[in-house]
Design an enzyme around this catalytic site. Structure first.
Site, PDB file in Angstrom:
ATOM      1  N   ASP A 117       0.842  -1.195   0.000  1.00 29.70           N
ATOM      2  CA  ASP A 117       0.000   0.000   0.000  1.00 29.70           C
ATOM      3  C   ASP A 117       0.880   1.250   0.000  1.00 29.70           C
ATOM      4  O   ASP A 117       2.097   1.182   0.008  1.00 29.70           O
ATOM      5  CB  ASP A 117      -1.034  -0.041   1.128  1.00 29.70           C
ATOM      6  CG  ASP A 117      -0.392  -0.081   2.504  1.00 29.70           C
ATOM      7  OD1 ASP A 117       0.711   0.469   2.661  1.00 29.70           O
ATOM      8  OD2 ASP A 117      -0.998  -0.663   3.425  1.00 29.70           O
ATOM      9  N   LYS A 136      -4.166   2.955  -1.834  1.00 29.90           N
ATOM     10  CA  LYS A 136      -5.476   3.597  -1.824  1.00 29.90           C
ATOM     11  C   LYS A 136      -5.271   5.008  -1.292  1.00 29.90           C
ATOM     12  O   LYS A 136      -4.764   5.189  -0.200  1.00 29.90           O
ATOM     13  CB  LYS A 136      -6.436   2.839  -0.913  1.00 29.90           C
ATOM     14  CG  LYS A 136      -6.907   1.542  -1.533  1.00 29.90           C
ATOM     15  CD  LYS A 136      -8.164   1.048  -0.881  1.00 29.90           C
ATOM     16  CE  LYS A 136      -7.957   0.520   0.462  1.00 29.90           C
ATOM     17  NZ  LYS A 136      -7.513  -0.665   0.898  1.00 29.90           N
ATOM     18  N   GLY A 163       2.387  -0.326   8.885  1.00 31.26           N
ATOM     19  CA  GLY A 163       2.058  -0.561  10.287  1.00 31.26           C
ATOM     20  C   GLY A 163       1.787  -2.034  10.553  1.00 31.26           C
ATOM     21  O   GLY A 163       2.536  -2.907  10.122  1.00 31.26           O
ATOM     22  N   THR A 183       2.499  -0.914  14.798  1.00 26.04           N
ATOM     23  CA  THR A 183       1.455  -0.012  14.328  1.00 26.04           C
ATOM     24  C   THR A 183       1.850   1.449  14.556  1.00 26.04           C
ATOM     25  O   THR A 183       2.705   1.747  15.394  1.00 26.04           O
ATOM     26  CB  THR A 183       0.119  -0.346  15.019  1.00 26.04           C
ATOM     27  OG1 THR A 183      -0.912   0.414  14.384  1.00 26.04           O
ATOM     28  CG2 THR A 183       0.150  -0.016  16.499  1.00 26.04           C
ATOM     29  N   MET A 191      -6.096   8.166  10.585  1.00 26.05           N
ATOM     30  CA  MET A 191      -6.807   8.807   9.476  1.00 26.05           C
ATOM     31  C   MET A 191      -7.648   9.972   9.995  1.00 26.05           C
ATOM     32  O   MET A 191      -8.816  10.123   9.624  1.00 26.05           O
ATOM     33  CB  MET A 191      -7.698   7.782   8.739  1.00 26.05           C
ATOM     34  CG  MET A 191      -6.873   6.721   8.049  1.00 26.05           C
ATOM     35  SD  MET A 191      -7.818   5.308   7.498  1.00 26.05           S
ATOM     36  CE  MET A 191      -8.102   4.421   9.017  1.00 26.05           C
TER      37      MET A 191
HETATM   38  N1  SAH Z   1      -2.197  -0.520   9.505  1.00 29.60           N
HETATM   39  C1  SAH Z   1      -1.696   0.791   9.766  1.00 29.60           C
HETATM   40  C2  SAH Z   1      -2.767   1.856   9.727  1.00 29.60           C
HETATM   41  C3  SAH Z   1      -3.396   2.044   8.386  1.00 29.60           C
HETATM   42  S1  SAH Z   1      -4.540   3.349   8.342  1.00 29.60           S
HETATM   43  C4  SAH Z   1      -0.975   0.787  11.132  1.00 29.60           C
HETATM   44  O1  SAH Z   1      -1.047  -0.183  11.849  1.00 29.60           O
HETATM   45  O2  SAH Z   1      -0.295   1.770  11.422  1.00 29.60           O
HETATM   46  C5  SAH Z   1      -3.556   4.686   7.807  1.00 29.60           C
HETATM   47  C6  SAH Z   1      -3.317   5.676   8.917  1.00 29.60           C
HETATM   48  O3  SAH Z   1      -2.307   5.219   9.780  1.00 29.60           O
HETATM   49  C7  SAH Z   1      -2.803   7.004   8.433  1.00 29.60           C
HETATM   50  O4  SAH Z   1      -3.854   7.825   7.985  1.00 29.60           O
HETATM   51  C8  SAH Z   1      -2.177   7.572   9.692  1.00 29.60           C
HETATM   52  O5  SAH Z   1      -3.178   8.056  10.571  1.00 29.60           O
HETATM   53  C9  SAH Z   1      -1.606   6.324  10.331  1.00 29.60           C
HETATM   54  N2  SAH Z   1      -0.169   6.144  10.045  1.00 29.60           N
HETATM   55  C10 SAH Z   1       0.396   5.167   9.320  1.00 29.60           C
HETATM   56  N3  SAH Z   1       1.736   5.302   9.290  1.00 29.60           N
HETATM   57  C11 SAH Z   1       2.031   6.391  10.024  1.00 29.60           C
HETATM   58  C12 SAH Z   1       3.225   7.056  10.386  1.00 29.60           C
HETATM   59  N4  SAH Z   1       4.424   6.624   9.969  1.00 29.60           N
HETATM   60  N5  SAH Z   1       3.138   8.156  11.176  1.00 29.60           N
HETATM   61  C13 SAH Z   1       1.947   8.611  11.605  1.00 29.60           C
HETATM   62  N6  SAH Z   1       0.791   8.023  11.292  1.00 29.60           N
HETATM   63  C14 SAH Z   1       0.816   6.931  10.505  1.00 29.60           C
END
Ligand code: SAH
Length: 469
Positions: A249, A271, A303, A332, A384
Site C-alpha cells: 500500500d 489507496k 504498520g 502499528t 486517518m
Molecule cells: N495498519 C496501519 C494503519 C493504516 S490506516 C498501522 O497499523 O499503522 C492509515 C493511517 O495510519 C494514516 O492515515 C495515519 O493516521 C496512520 N499512520 C500510518 N503510518 C504512520 C506514520 N508513519 N506516522 C503517523 N501516522 C501513521
C-alpha cells in the site's frame, strides 16, 4: 547516487595506464585479475611492472604517453601521482575516446574504482562516492570474513549447471534448488571432495527437486511497520526475501520496498484517502490471482496489518480461493508515534485502556462514544484523523471534554521527516493539511509530548527532547 555501479566487460578489451610507481602498482594488481589487454606507459617503471612485462602479462612502453596511445582503450588510468602529468595524460586519453580515471582525483574522473571483494565470478563492489574510504574498507573486511573462500569455486560449478537446472519451472522451484545448492549441499560437497563432489551433488539435487510436487501459492499478510526499515520484524524481512510478488500500500516506504527480493514483481495497490483508488475488490482479485498461479505473495501493509487494514476482507477472498495464508504482525503507527513523544499508551493511575479510532469510515466522519472519550484522562490514538480534526474537536467539546486536554499530532512517525505538533483540544488546528501536515499523521487525544508536560532542566534534556522542544 552520483555514480552508478556497473560491471564492465573487459575480456579482450584494451586498458591503458600511465605511471610506474605505487599508485600504478595498486591499480595494476586489480586490473591483472581481469582478462583485459593492459598497456602501461612509464619512463621509469618499478621492478614489479617490469616483471609483469617479462611474464607477458602486460605491454610496457618506457616513455611518456603521446597522442593516440589510448586509441581503442575502454578505460584509462592516470596514475603518475603528479597532477600536471595526470592532467596531460587524462586529456590525451579523453581525446582518444577512453573513459578516464585520475587516481585520487574524484572530481576530474569519469569513473571511480570501488573497493572489491573478489570471489570470482562473485564480485562485490563497494563505493562511497569518495565520501568515506574508511567505511568502504570496513565493509570490505566484514564481507571478506563472511563470504567463504570457496564461494567463487561454488559459483563457477553452479554457473556451468545453469542450463541443466532450467528444466525446473522458473520461479520458486528453481530458486529453492539453487538456495539448497549454495547454502547447504554445495558447501558440504566442496568440503568433502572439492569441485568434483560439488558437480556430482548438483546432479543428485536436481533429481530430488524434479521428483518434488509442484509448489502451491501462499499469501503472507505482512506488517511493514511505520516506515523505518529497521522497525521491520525479522519475519517480515524473511518474507520479503523470498517473495515472488509484493503487493503493497501507499504507506510502505521506498527503503522497505528495496528489501524485497530483486526478482519480485512489485505492485502498488495504494489507496488514496479520499482520492482515486484501486478498489478493494480489485486488490482481493490481484492477491488471489497471483497466489493461484503458484506465487509466494507478500501483501505488505503499513504498520500492523490487523489495524485499519481491511485484513479480514482480504483473508476471506484468499480463503475463498482455497489458498493458504498467514499473518506477520508489524509495529502499528500508534506504537511508533507514542515512542516519538516519549509517552506510554496506558499508565497506571491515568488510563487503563486506550482506544484506536479511525477519523473516517465508509460513511464519512466516524462516530464514536464521545461521552466516554470526554471523561478526564482518556487516551485515544486517532488514525486517518486529518480531515476530521474539526469534527472530532467539536464532538468532544460538546460532550464536555476539558478545553486544555492535550492533543498531539505525530506526522511521519519513525521516518527521517518525523514531526510533532503539540496542541490542546481548544487550539487544535481545524485543517491539519492547512497546518502543513502532509504526511501520514496520527492524532493522540489525551497525550502531550513528555517534555511539554514536565520539562526537566535545560541541561538535563536528552537530544530527543531538545529536538521536540
Ligand atoms: N495498519 C496501519 C494503519 C493504516 S490506516 C498501522 O497499523 O499503522 C492509515 C493511517 O495510519 C494514516 O492515515 C495515519 O493516521 C496512520 N499512520 C500510518 N503510518 C504512520 C506514520 N508513519 N506516522 C503517523 N501516522 C501513521
Amino acid at each position: 547516487m552520483k555514480h552508478f555501479p556497473i560491471f564492465v566487460a573487459l575480456e579482450g578489451r584494451r586498458v591503458v595506464l600511465s605511471g610506474g610507481g605505487e599508485a600504478a602498482l595498486a591499480k595494476l594488481r586489480l586490473l591483472l585479475k581481469t582478462e583485459a589487454r593492459l598497456t602501461v606507459f612509464a619512463p621509469a617503471p618499478s621492478g614489479e611492472i617490469e616483471a609483469w612485462e617479462a611474464a607477458g602479462r602486460l605491454t610496457l612502453h618506457r616513455r611518456r604517453m603521446q597522442p593516440g596511445d589510448a586509441l581503442c582503450a575502454a578505460l584509462f588510468y592516470a596514475a603518475d601521482e603528479d597532477s600536471t602529468e595526470d592532467t596531460r595524460t587524462a586529456a590525451l586519453a579523453r581525446a582518444d575516446g577512453a573513459l578516464v580515471n585520475i587516481v585520487d582525483n574524484l572530481e576530474d574522473s569519469q569513473f571511480i574504482t570501488p573497493a572489491i571483494v573478489d570471489r570470482d565470478p562473485v564480485t562485490v563492489a563497494i563505493g562511497t562516492e569518495g565520501a568515506a574510504p574508511v567505511l568502504a574498507r570496513a565493509i570490505k573486511a566484514d564481507l571478506e570474513e563472511r563470504l567463504p573462500a570457496m564461494l567463487g569455486a561454488l559459483a563457477r560449478v553452479g554457473k556451468a549447471f545453469r542450463r541443466a537446472a532450467d528444466v525446473l519451472p522458473f520461479g520458486r522451484r528453481r530458486r529453492d534448488f539453487w538456495s539448497e545448492f549454495y547454502f547447504k549441499e554445495g558447501p558440504r560437497a566442496m568440503d568433502r571432495g572439492g569441485e568434483t563432489d560439488a558437480k556430482a551433488s548438483l546432479r543428485a539435487l536436481l533429481e530430488k527437486h524434479l521428483a518434488r510436487q509442484s509448489n502451491t501459492g501462499h499469501v503472507a499478510f505482512v506488517g511493514a511497520g511505520p516506515g523505518d526499515p529497521e522497525l521491520l520484524t525479522l519475519k517480515a524481512r524473511k518474507a520479503l526475501d523470498t517473495a515472488d510478488v509484493v503487493i503493497h500500500d501507499r504507506l510502505v516506504t521506498p527503503g522497505i520496498l528495496e528489501l524485497a527480493r530483486r526478482e519480485a514483481v512489485m505492485i502498488d495497490a495504494g489507496k488514496q484517502g479520499f482520492g482515486p483508488a484501486m478498489k478493494q475488490a480489485d486488490i482481493n482479485a490481484l492477491i488471489t490471482r497471483h497466489a493461484a498461479d503458484g506465487a509466494q505473495v507478500v501483501r505488505l501493509k503499513g504498520g500492523d496489518p490487523t489495524v485499519f487494514g481491511r485484513l479480514d476482507e482480504e483473508i476471506a477472498a484468499v480463503e475463498a480461493a482455497g489458498v493458504g495464508w498467514h499473518v506477520v504482525p508489524g509495529i502499528t503507527a500508534a506504537s511508533a508515534s507514542v515512542a516519538a513523544i516519549g509517552q506510554s499508551l496506558t499508565r497506571r493511575g491515568r488510563n487503563s485502556s486506550v482506544r484506536l479510532l479511525t477519523g473516517h469510515d465508509i460513511k464519512g466522519f466516524a462516530d464514536h462514544d464521545w461521552t466516554a472519550l470526554a471523561r478526564q484522562e482518556e487516551v485515544a490514538a486517532i488514525y486517518m484523523g486529518k480531515k476530521s480534526a474539526r469534527f472530532i474537536q467539536g464532538r468532544l467539546l460538546m460532550h464536555g471534554a476539558p478545553r486544555d486536554t492535550p492533543v498531539t499530532i505525530v506526522e511521519n512517525a519513525s521516518r527521517p521527516d518525523q514531526t510533532v505538533l503539540a496542541s490542546t483540544l481548544a487550539t487544535l488546528p481545524a485543517d491539519l493539511n492547512g497546518a502543513g501536515i502532509t504526511g501520514p499523521a496520527l492524532t493522540f487525544y489525551g497525550l502531550a509530548p513528555r517534555d511539554v508536560n514536565a520539562g526537566p532542566a535545560e541541561t538535563d534534556k536528552t537530544p530527543h527532547q531538545q529536538e521536540l522542544a
